[in-house]
Write a protein that holds these residues in place. Structure first.
Motif, short mmCIF file in Angstrom:
data_model
loop_
_atom_site.label_atom_id
_atom_site.label_comp_id
_atom_site.label_asym_id
_atom_site.label_seq_id
_atom_site.Cartn_x
_atom_site.Cartn_y
_atom_site.Cartn_z
N ALA A 1 58.00 83.04 17.68
CA ALA A 1 57.89 84.18 16.78
C ALA A 1 59.26 84.56 16.24
O ALA A 1 60.18 84.90 17.00
N GLY A 2 59.43 84.47 14.96
CA GLY A 2 60.70 84.79 14.32
C GLY A 2 61.73 83.69 14.36
O GLY A 2 62.81 83.85 13.77
N ALA A 3 61.45 82.58 15.02
CA ALA A 3 62.40 81.47 15.07
C ALA A 3 62.49 80.79 13.70
O ALA A 3 61.50 80.69 12.97
N SER A 4 63.67 80.33 13.36
CA SER A 4 63.88 79.62 12.10
C SER A 4 63.88 78.12 12.38
O SER A 4 64.75 77.62 13.12
N VAL A 5 62.92 77.41 11.81
CA VAL A 5 62.72 75.99 12.12
C VAL A 5 62.70 75.18 10.83
O VAL A 5 61.99 75.54 9.88
N ALA A 6 63.45 74.10 10.79
CA ALA A 6 63.43 73.17 9.65
C ALA A 6 62.57 71.96 10.01
O ALA A 6 62.72 71.37 11.09
N VAL A 7 61.67 71.59 9.10
CA VAL A 7 60.85 70.39 9.26
C VAL A 7 61.36 69.36 8.26
O VAL A 7 61.38 69.61 7.04
N LEU A 8 61.78 68.23 8.76
CA LEU A 8 62.34 67.17 7.94
C LEU A 8 61.27 66.12 7.68
O LEU A 8 60.87 65.39 8.60
#
Length: 467
Positions: free
Chosen positions: A353-360
């Motif tokens: 919750a609220g984490a910033s995640v990049a999907v490549l």
């Protein structure tokens, strides 16, 4: 004057001569990433092909001598040459192309809707073919079809809407066996070509035509239904095999084994060919073929169903590993293994919750511009459902409105304040990412393709576990 091949009294050598000298006009319906290479190989062999597509932009591009299919080696040059010498042209008018052709080649997708095969795209093309079908014509289906579709659905439509007797024209299933990025080579004969007609004469004509196109063996089978089953079975084998690899990969931590290494070693046994695990199975083929059995037939196929469930679960498994790594970091920043110290299966779900995640990677496979059933898209969806702020980077496609992620350029990844990153498709462009430019992240590598040497990132590799 065009020459009809089905039921022709001329000998086969004479008919082959017709094919080589533009006397047999061909229409190829569908100019996508498989259809255009197929049309090009037909055109270089016969010198007389009309390609049909519903997209006017595709048609205009081809008629200008340009290639709308990207990253297909050799295809742009071949299309330019064929169009320049009049061997290939394109149109949106299917009935007009059908009226001129003696050989009709259908290579549009069979979709899946609500767990059942959707033949609407194929049936729409068949209606166009029927509008111009003449006695002696032959229709080849390269589209993947559920067993029985040609006999039970498509041929009756051709006969009814053309007004021809069923034995006045031929129909055969000649399923494509190609992959993006090598389609020209595959069409020309990387693999043997399977053909099966609705009657022996249709099979003979299919062997005759593809014998001119393909530099490999021909595999004639009993009938069209068998040929349909061949292509579906190939996809089911791959889905089940990948599901086995993914099932084993999910046990990597419990077994304390590098599953990828074990698979590689096991595959040195000649009868063993376990596929590679990953974040899921995407594309326009494998994820859909199980429903050509499950949604088309009344019988049950437990292994087919289970394999699809396993592969469909992998994006969720990847997201669980992200949550697990974030939760472990919150509890103990110095934790070395990234796992849940208390042995939890998915870590603390609240960590997302609220984490910033990049999907490549949003395409289903590296180097291929295709997002249908993409694991990367599914990972974005699972992350968003669990409250993460999701960023998506892909050098080939934008995130768009259908993906719950903000689109970001690969070069701009280091400026994001990220907590985690997921590699879903190993595009070459990701090799240039400088992972030392990021603060410590949780990185879940679905493809075992990232080099994080010299960083403090906590890495999980599908099939190898926490690094």
């Amino acid at each position: 004057m065009s020459r009809a091949l089905y039921g022709a009294r001329a000998g086969e050598e004479v008919q082959r001569g017709w094919l080589r000298t533009a006397d047999v006009p061909v229409a190829v319906y569908g100019l996508g990433k498989m259809g255009l290479p197929l049309a090009a190989v037909y055109a270089e062999t016969t010198g007389n092909v009309t390609g049909v597509d519903v997209d006017p932009a595709v048609v205009d591009t081809v008629n200008a001598g340009d290639c709308p299919v990207e990253r297909e080696p050799g295809l742009p040059q071949l299309v330019a040459d064929l169009v320049g010498r009049g061997a290939l042209r394109a149109t949106t008018d299917g009935p007009e192309a059908a009226a001129e052709a003696s050989v009709h080649v259908v290579i549009v997708p069979t979709l899946v809707a609500d767990g059942e095969p959707d033949l609407s795209a194929v049936e729409s093309v068949v209606a166009d073919v029927a509008a111009g079908l003449e006695a002696g014509d032959v229709v080849f289906f390269e589209s993947t079809l559920p067993p029985g579709a040609t006999d039970d659905v498509l041929v009756p439509v051709l006969a009814e809407q053309s007004g021809l007797d069923r034995d006045a024209f031929g129909a055969a299933v000649c399923p494509e066996r190609t992959s993006s990025g090598r389609a020209l080579a595959d069409v020309r004969g990387t693999h043997p070509k399977v053909v099966g007609g609705t009657d022996p004469e249709a099979t003979r004509v299919a062997e005759l035509v593809y014998g001119e196109l393909v530099d490999n063996d021909l595999v004639p089978v009993a009938d069209a239904r068998t040929a349909e089953a061949v292509k579906v079975f190939e996809g089911l084998y791959r889905d089940a095999n990948i599901a086995l690899a993914n099932d084993l990969a999910r046990l990597a931590d419990d077994l304390s084994v590098d599953v990828r290494e074990a698979i590689d070693a096991a595959n040195t046994q000649p009868y063993c060919d376990i596929h590679t695990p990953g974040p899921g199975v995407g594309g326009h083929c494998i994820p859909y073929y199980p429903y050509f059995v499950l949604g088309w037939l009344d019988g049950d196929a437990p292994l087919v169903r289970t394999a699809r469930e396993v592969n469909d679960s992998m994006p969720g498994f990847v997201v669980d590993r992200v949550a697990e790594g974030l939760a472990a970091r919150e509890r103990s920043p110095a934790a070395a293994d990234g796992g849940d110290p208390d042995g939890g299966e998915a870590g603390d779900g609240a960590a997302l919750a609220g984490a910033s995640v990049a999907v490549l990677g949003l395409t289903y496979r590296a180097g291929v511009r295709e997002t249908r059933a993409s694991p990367g898209v599914a990972v974005c969806e699972r992350l968003a459902e669990r409250g993460a702020t999701v960023h998506a980077a892909d050098p080939l496609v934008d995130a768009g409105d259908d993906v719950p992620a903000s689109d970001v350029a690969v070069d701009d990844l280091p400026v994001l304040d990220l907590d985690a990153a997921v590699l879903a498709a190993a595009h070459d462009e990701f090799d240039a990412v400088d992972w030392r430019a990021f603060d410590p992240l949780v990185v879940v590598d679905g493809r075992d393709a990232l080099d994080l040497a010299g960083t403090d990132h906590r890495r999980y590799v599908v099939g190898r576990g926490w690094q």
